[in-house]
Design a protein around this motif. Structure first.
Motif, PDB file in Angstrom:
ATOM      1  N   GLY A   1       2.661  14.266  -8.803  1.00  0.00           N
ATOM      2  CA  GLY A   1       3.600  15.379  -8.672  1.00  0.00           C
ATOM      3  C   GLY A   1       4.273  15.716  -9.980  1.00  0.00           C
ATOM      4  N   ALA A   2       4.649  14.699 -10.755  1.00  0.00           N
ATOM      5  CA  ALA A   2       5.288  14.938 -12.055  1.00  0.00           C
ATOM      6  C   ALA A   2       4.317  15.606 -13.015  1.00  0.00           C
ATOM      7  N   VAL A   3       3.084  15.126 -13.042  1.00  0.00           N
ATOM      8  CA  VAL A   3       2.071  15.737 -13.919  1.00  0.00           C
ATOM      9  C   VAL A   3       1.802  17.170 -13.472  1.00  0.00           C
ATOM     10  N   GLY A   4       1.699  17.380 -12.157  1.00  0.00           N
ATOM     11  CA  GLY A   4       1.468  18.729 -11.649  1.00  0.00           C
ATOM     12  C   GLY A   4       2.598  19.680 -11.996  1.00  0.00           C
ATOM     13  N   LEU A   5       3.840  19.210 -11.906  1.00  0.00           N
ATOM     14  CA  LEU A   5       4.980  20.058 -12.270  1.00  0.00           C
ATOM     15  C   LEU A   5       4.998  20.364 -13.760  1.00  0.00           C
ATOM     16  N   GLU A   6       4.644  19.373 -14.573  1.00  0.00           N
ATOM     17  CA  GLU A   6       4.575  19.632 -16.011  1.00  0.00           C
ATOM     18  C   GLU A   6       3.548  20.712 -16.317  1.00  0.00           C
ATOM     19  N   ARG A   7       2.404  20.636 -15.656  1.00  0.00           N
ATOM     20  CA  ARG A   7       1.367  21.656 -15.878  1.00  0.00           C
ATOM     21  C   ARG A   7       1.799  23.005 -15.340  1.00  0.00           C
ATOM     22  N   LEU A   8       2.440  23.000 -14.175  1.00  0.00           N
ATOM     23  CA  LEU A   8       2.886  24.245 -13.548  1.00  0.00           C
ATOM     24  C   LEU A   8       3.954  24.932 -14.386  1.00  0.00           C
ATOM     25  N   LEU A   9       4.855  24.147 -14.964  1.00  0.00           N
ATOM     26  CA  LEU A   9       5.928  24.720 -15.763  1.00  0.00           C
ATOM     27  C   LEU A   9       5.509  24.988 -17.197  1.00  0.00           C
ATOM     28  N   GLY A  10       4.289  24.586 -17.552  1.00  0.00           N
ATOM     29  CA  GLY A  10       3.786  24.860 -18.888  1.00  0.00           C
ATOM     30  C   GLY A  10       4.352  23.950 -19.954  1.00  0.00           C
ATOM     31  N   ARG A  11       4.886  22.807 -19.552  1.00  0.00           N
ATOM     32  CA  ARG A  11       5.433  21.881 -20.526  1.00  0.00           C
ATOM     33  C   ARG A  11       4.751  20.528 -20.394  1.00  0.00           C
ATOM     34  N   PRO A  12       3.541  20.393 -20.895  1.00  0.00           N
ATOM     35  CA  PRO A  12       2.888  19.085 -20.808  1.00  0.00           C
ATOM     36  C   PRO A  12       3.654  18.054 -21.625  1.00  0.00           C
ATOM     37  N   SER A  13       3.569  16.813 -21.232  1.00  0.00           N
ATOM     38  CA  SER A  13       4.341  15.752 -21.870  1.00  0.00           C
ATOM     39  C   SER A  13       3.975  15.575 -23.339  1.00  0.00           C
ATOM     40  N   ASP A  14       2.780  16.014 -23.754  1.00  0.00           N
ATOM     41  CA  ASP A  14       2.383  15.885 -25.158  1.00  0.00           C
ATOM     42  C   ASP A  14       3.209  16.798 -26.060  1.00  0.00           C
ATOM     43  N   ASP A  15       3.728  17.906 -25.525  1.00  0.00           N
ATOM     44  CA  ASP A  15       4.484  18.856 -26.336  1.00  0.00           C
ATOM     45  C   ASP A  15       5.956  18.492 -26.443  1.00  0.00           C
TER      46      ASP A  15
ATOM     47  N   ALA B   1       1.795   6.740  -6.798  1.00  0.00           N
ATOM     48  CA  ALA B   1       0.741   7.666  -7.227  1.00  0.00           C
ATOM     49  C   ALA B   1       1.131   9.112  -6.928  1.00  0.00           C
ATOM     50  N   VAL B   2       1.691   9.366  -5.766  1.00  0.00           N
ATOM     51  CA  VAL B   2       2.085  10.733  -5.395  1.00  0.00           C
ATOM     52  C   VAL B   2       3.174  11.245  -6.325  1.00  0.00           C
ATOM     53  N   VAL B   3       4.152  10.416  -6.650  1.00  0.00           N
ATOM     54  CA  VAL B   3       5.217  10.835  -7.570  1.00  0.00           C
ATOM     55  C   VAL B   3       4.643  11.106  -8.956  1.00  0.00           C
ATOM     56  N   GLY B   4       3.750  10.244  -9.417  1.00  0.00           N
ATOM     57  CA  GLY B   4       3.124  10.462 -10.726  1.00  0.00           C
ATOM     58  C   GLY B   4       2.316  11.746 -10.767  1.00  0.00           C
TER      59      GLY B   4
ATOM     60  N   GLY C   1       0.809  -1.219   0.000  1.00  0.00           N
ATOM     61  CA  GLY C   1       0.000   0.000   0.000  1.00  0.00           C
ATOM     62  C   GLY C   1       0.838   1.262   0.000  1.00  0.00           C
ATOM     63  N   SER C   2       1.894   1.290   0.805  1.00  0.00           N
ATOM     64  CA  SER C   2       2.744   2.482   0.837  1.00  0.00           C
ATOM     65  C   SER C   2       3.500   2.656  -0.469  1.00  0.00           C
ATOM     66  N   TRP C   3       3.884   1.537  -1.102  1.00  0.00           N
ATOM     67  CA  TRP C   3       4.559   1.623  -2.389  1.00  0.00           C
ATOM     68  C   TRP C   3       3.618   2.194  -3.444  1.00  0.00           C
ATOM     69  N   LEU C   4       2.385   1.689  -3.481  1.00  0.00           N
ATOM     70  CA  LEU C   4       1.410   2.197  -4.447  1.00  0.00           C
ATOM     71  C   LEU C   4       1.082   3.667  -4.204  1.00  0.00           C
ATOM     72  N   LEU C   5       0.941   4.049  -2.937  1.00  0.00           N
ATOM     73  CA  LEU C   5       0.663   5.442  -2.603  1.00  0.00           C
ATOM     74  C   LEU C   5       1.821   6.346  -3.035  1.00  0.00           C
TER      75      LEU C   5
END
Length: 129
Positions: A105-119, A100-103, A93-97
């Protein structure tokens, strides 16, 4: 080398002192490491300093720091065997949590920095030149 180890131990002691005086729910060595990080960032410490040399020497023998943990596991083998299911569920459970938090966080940082992974440019296909 002795000076570097003295600095490391002094910051660990300082971390313990800060945690106990402030009543923080954080281990003292973690607070000491954070304080050491702040001091090293403010002083612009070079890579040839005594603290870096001492840390590098300790990292060379990092495997020895796992011996006490291994001894603890062996001495608590009966407890681990008795509570194997809750331990396994909590580890999974802690590994899965954490995953998920790292994922998120990475998506949130991509959005925050304006560089979505699609670009981002696509990686070349294996074997392509």
């Amino acid at each position: 080398m002795i000076l570097g180890i003295t600095w490391l131990v002094a910051f660990q002691l300082l971390g313990e002192l800060v945690v106990r005086l402030a009543g923080l729910p954080v281990p003292g060595p973690v607070a000491g490491m954070l304080l050491l990080f702040v001091v090293l960032r403010l002083r612009r410490y070079d890579d040839e300093g005594s603290i870096v040399r001492a840390g590098t020497a300790l990292l060379r023998h990092l495997q020895l720091f796992f011996v006490p943990a291994g001894v603890g596991v062996v001495t608590m083998l009966a407890v681990i065997g008795r509570d194997a299911l809750p331990i396994a569920v909590s580890l999974l459970g802690s590994w899965l949590l954490a995953l998920a938090v790292v994922g998120w966080g990475a998506v949130g940082l991509e959005r925050l920095l304006g560089r979505p992974s699609d670009d981002l440019p696509a990686a070349p296909a294996p074997g392509a030149r």
